[in-house]
Design a protein around this motif. Structure first.
Motif, PDB file in Angstrom:
ATOM      1  N   VAL A  95       0.838  -1.196   0.000  1.00 29.29           N
ATOM      2  CA  VAL A  95       0.000   0.000   0.000  1.00 29.29           C
ATOM      3  C   VAL A  95       0.876   1.250   0.000  1.00 29.29           C
ATOM      4  O   VAL A  95       1.713   1.416   0.898  1.00 29.29           O
ATOM      5  CB  VAL A  95      -0.921   0.028   1.232  1.00 29.29           C
ATOM      6  N   PRO A  96       0.706   2.135  -0.964  1.00 22.99           N
ATOM      7  CA  PRO A  96       1.468   3.388  -0.934  1.00 22.99           C
ATOM      8  C   PRO A  96       1.017   4.275   0.230  1.00 22.99           C
ATOM      9  O   PRO A  96      -0.183   4.425   0.473  1.00 22.99           O
ATOM     10  CB  PRO A  96       1.116   4.049  -2.280  1.00 22.99           C
ATOM     11  N   ASN A  97       1.952   4.825   0.953  1.00 21.92           N
ATOM     12  CA  ASN A  97       1.664   5.750   2.051  1.00 21.92           C
ATOM     13  C   ASN A  97       0.528   5.234   2.943  1.00 21.92           C
ATOM     14  O   ASN A  97      -0.517   5.882   3.090  1.00 21.92           O
ATOM     15  CB  ASN A  97       1.304   7.134   1.497  1.00 21.92           C
ATOM     16  N   PRO A  98       0.709   4.059   3.548  1.00 21.65           N
ATOM     17  CA  PRO A  98      -0.387   3.468   4.323  1.00 21.65           C
ATOM     18  C   PRO A  98      -0.759   4.282   5.559  1.00 21.65           C
ATOM     19  O   PRO A  98       0.101   4.878   6.211  1.00 21.65           O
ATOM     20  CB  PRO A  98       0.165   2.099   4.712  1.00 21.65           C
ATOM     21  N   LEU A  99      -2.043   4.300   5.845  1.00 25.11           N
ATOM     22  CA  LEU A  99      -2.535   4.916   7.071  1.00 25.11           C
ATOM     23  C   LEU A  99      -2.577   3.899   8.200  1.00 25.11           C
ATOM     24  O   LEU A  99      -2.288   4.220   9.353  1.00 25.11           O
ATOM     25  CB  LEU A  99      -3.929   5.500   6.853  1.00 25.11           C
ATOM     26  N   ARG A 100      -2.950   2.656   7.864  1.00 23.26           N
ATOM     27  CA  ARG A 100      -3.090   1.629   8.898  1.00 23.26           C
ATOM     28  C   ARG A 100      -2.560   0.256   8.473  1.00 23.26           C
ATOM     29  O   ARG A 100      -2.085  -0.500   9.313  1.00 23.26           O
ATOM     30  CB  ARG A 100      -4.576   1.469   9.273  1.00 23.26           C
ATOM     31  N   VAL A 101      -2.722  -0.078   7.185  1.00 27.76           N
ATOM     32  CA  VAL A 101      -2.372  -1.423   6.710  1.00 27.76           C
ATOM     33  C   VAL A 101      -1.379  -1.279   5.564  1.00 27.76           C
ATOM     34  O   VAL A 101      -1.637  -0.552   4.607  1.00 27.76           O
ATOM     35  CB  VAL A 101      -3.620  -2.193   6.242  1.00 27.76           C
ATOM     36  N   ASP A 161      -9.214  -6.329 -16.633  1.00 29.93           N
ATOM     37  CA  ASP A 161      -8.726  -5.118 -17.300  1.00 29.93           C
ATOM     38  C   ASP A 161      -9.383  -3.857 -16.752  1.00 29.93           C
ATOM     39  O   ASP A 161      -8.754  -2.794 -16.698  1.00 29.93           O
ATOM     40  CB  ASP A 161      -9.003  -5.217 -18.804  1.00 29.93           C
ATOM     41  N   VAL A 162     -10.639  -3.992 -16.364  1.00 33.75           N
ATOM     42  CA  VAL A 162     -11.422  -2.848 -15.882  1.00 33.75           C
ATOM     43  C   VAL A 162     -12.216  -3.308 -14.656  1.00 33.75           C
ATOM     44  O   VAL A 162     -12.668  -4.457 -14.593  1.00 33.75           O
ATOM     45  CB  VAL A 162     -12.397  -2.333 -16.968  1.00 33.75           C
ATOM     46  N   LEU A 163     -12.370  -2.415 -13.692  1.00 35.14           N
ATOM     47  CA  LEU A 163     -13.188  -2.687 -12.510  1.00 35.14           C
ATOM     48  C   LEU A 163     -14.332  -1.679 -12.446  1.00 35.14           C
ATOM     49  O   LEU A 163     -14.096  -0.471 -12.446  1.00 35.14           O
ATOM     50  CB  LEU A 163     -12.352  -2.597 -11.234  1.00 35.14           C
ATOM     51  N   ILE A 210      -7.114  -0.788  -6.403  1.00 37.02           N
ATOM     52  CA  ILE A 210      -7.183  -0.046  -7.668  1.00 37.02           C
ATOM     53  C   ILE A 210      -5.811   0.341  -8.214  1.00 37.02           C
ATOM     54  O   ILE A 210      -5.720   0.931  -9.295  1.00 37.02           O
ATOM     55  CB  ILE A 210      -8.038   1.232  -7.520  1.00 37.02           C
ATOM     56  N   LEU A 211      -4.753  -0.022  -7.497  1.00 38.48           N
ATOM     57  CA  LEU A 211      -3.418   0.489  -7.825  1.00 38.48           C
ATOM     58  C   LEU A 211      -2.962   0.115  -9.238  1.00 38.48           C
ATOM     59  O   LEU A 211      -2.312   0.916  -9.915  1.00 38.48           O
ATOM     60  CB  LEU A 211      -2.420  -0.033  -6.792  1.00 38.48           C
ATOM     61  N   ASN A 212      -3.302  -1.066  -9.705  1.00 42.17           N
ATOM     62  CA  ASN A 212      -2.835  -1.491 -11.036  1.00 42.17           C
ATOM     63  C   ASN A 212      -3.844  -1.183 -12.136  1.00 42.17           C
ATOM     64  O   ASN A 212      -3.732  -1.711 -13.240  1.00 42.17           O
ATOM     65  CB  ASN A 212      -2.507  -2.990 -11.033  1.00 42.17           C
TER      66      ASN A 212
END
Length: 311
Positions: free
Chosen positions: A125-131, A144-146, A205-207
């Motif tokens: 997780v980039p710049n995680p707050l908790r996890v 390919d799409v969400l 959603i990162l990728n």
């Protein structure tokens, strides 16, 4: 920062004409959305919904007609859609029994992380707050799409569950869900839990840059989650369907509309003495649902300022 656009199909029938009925307005919303720029022919499109509780006691989930409208639109764009939810094969079977099957919605249903919830991809997780690490279900990770099609309702752990929670707890594995639920011990107002939700959403959603679209179904607004084996009278009248690429703006607009709405007679909202302008889910559950919205904003996942555009 410019305001984010949130599309809004109002539930109210302004004229006795099919064009003013919500399924047709939903079609117009999809046509006005950026989905045509996200989906190219041959893309595999995951549609994340909640298919209902495991004991068939709840019944106020997203109605299959609206899932069918979305599936048909994805096919029109050349996409290959499937619906998905968590808890493995047993929950998919529940979803089929609840009406989310190929005959009704025109798409197959697949478990988000395999038949036993073991098909997972670990994501930092980039710049995680908790996890700091999230297990993402492979069906969503490799799609390919969400399209995040959430039912907006209350939740005892976060006050509210909508688009953020639909992905955070619905596209992840059991270890991640347990880690986030363990955060409930950290405070009494749901801050840690909701910041964990923001971390999980970010990881899922990162990728998929510019390949995620969020839709909130703001009808049958329940005081508790769709996973509960019961349903109650909605706390507010049906509002409609909202959608945006910006999950923060979408959730903020959804909560604002719910809070500004009157309560339904006989509902838990009336029993709690709620009125327009109240932070309804905060009063019901003691957890401020705007915490998750602000947490996602702090992580750079969206804009708190929005323009509501009616279709």
């Amino acid at each position: 920062m410019a305001k984010s656009k949130v599309l809004f199909a109002k539930a109210q029938l302004e004229r006795i004409d099919k064009a003013y009925s919500l399924p047709y307005k939903f079609m117009n919303l999809l046509e006005a959305s950026p989905l045509k720029n996200m989906i190219t022919p041959g893309n595999i499109v995951a549609i994340k919904i909640h298919v209902g509780d495991m004991e068939h006691g709840g019944y106020r989930t997203i109605r299959p007609i609206f899932v069918r409208v979305l599936v048909d639109y994805v096919k029109k764009l050349g996409g290959i859609p499937f619906i998905t939810d968590t808890w493995g094969l047993r929950h998919i079977i529940v979803g089929l029994e609840n009406g989310y099957n190929y005959e009704t919605i025109g798409a197959v249903a697949l478990p988000v992380s395999g038949i036993k919830e073991t098909d997972l991809v670990k994501v930092r997780v980039p710049n995680p707050l908790r996890v700091s690490e999230i297990e993402v279900g492979s069906a969503v990770y490799y799609a390919d799409v969400l399209i995040n099609f959430a039912h907006s309702k209350g939740h005892p752990s976060s006050g509210y569950g909508g688009a953020i929670k639909n992905v955070s707890m619905g596209c992840t594995g059991p270890n991640t869900r347990s880690a986030i639920h363990n955060l409930e011990r950290e405070d009494q107002i749901g801050r840690a839990f909701q910041e964990g939700l923001a971390d999980a959403f970010h990881a899922v959603i990162l990728n998929k840059p510019n390949k995620v679209y969020n839709i909130n179904y703001v009808l049958d607004v329940q005081p508790t989650c769709d996973c509960a084996p019961w349903s109650d009278i909605p706390i507010v009248p049906d509002i409609g369907i909202l959608a945006s690429e910006d999950v923060v703006a979408l959730e903020k607009a959804t909560l604002d509309l719910i809070n500004n709405a009157p309560v339904v007679p006989g509902s838990i909202g009336e029993k709690a003495g709620l009125k327009p302008g109240d932070n309804k889910f905060f009063i019901i559950h003691g957890k401020d649902p705007y915490i998750q919205v602000e947490a996602a904003h702090r992580k750079g996942l969206g804009n708190m300022e929005y323009d509501l555009v009616e279709v």
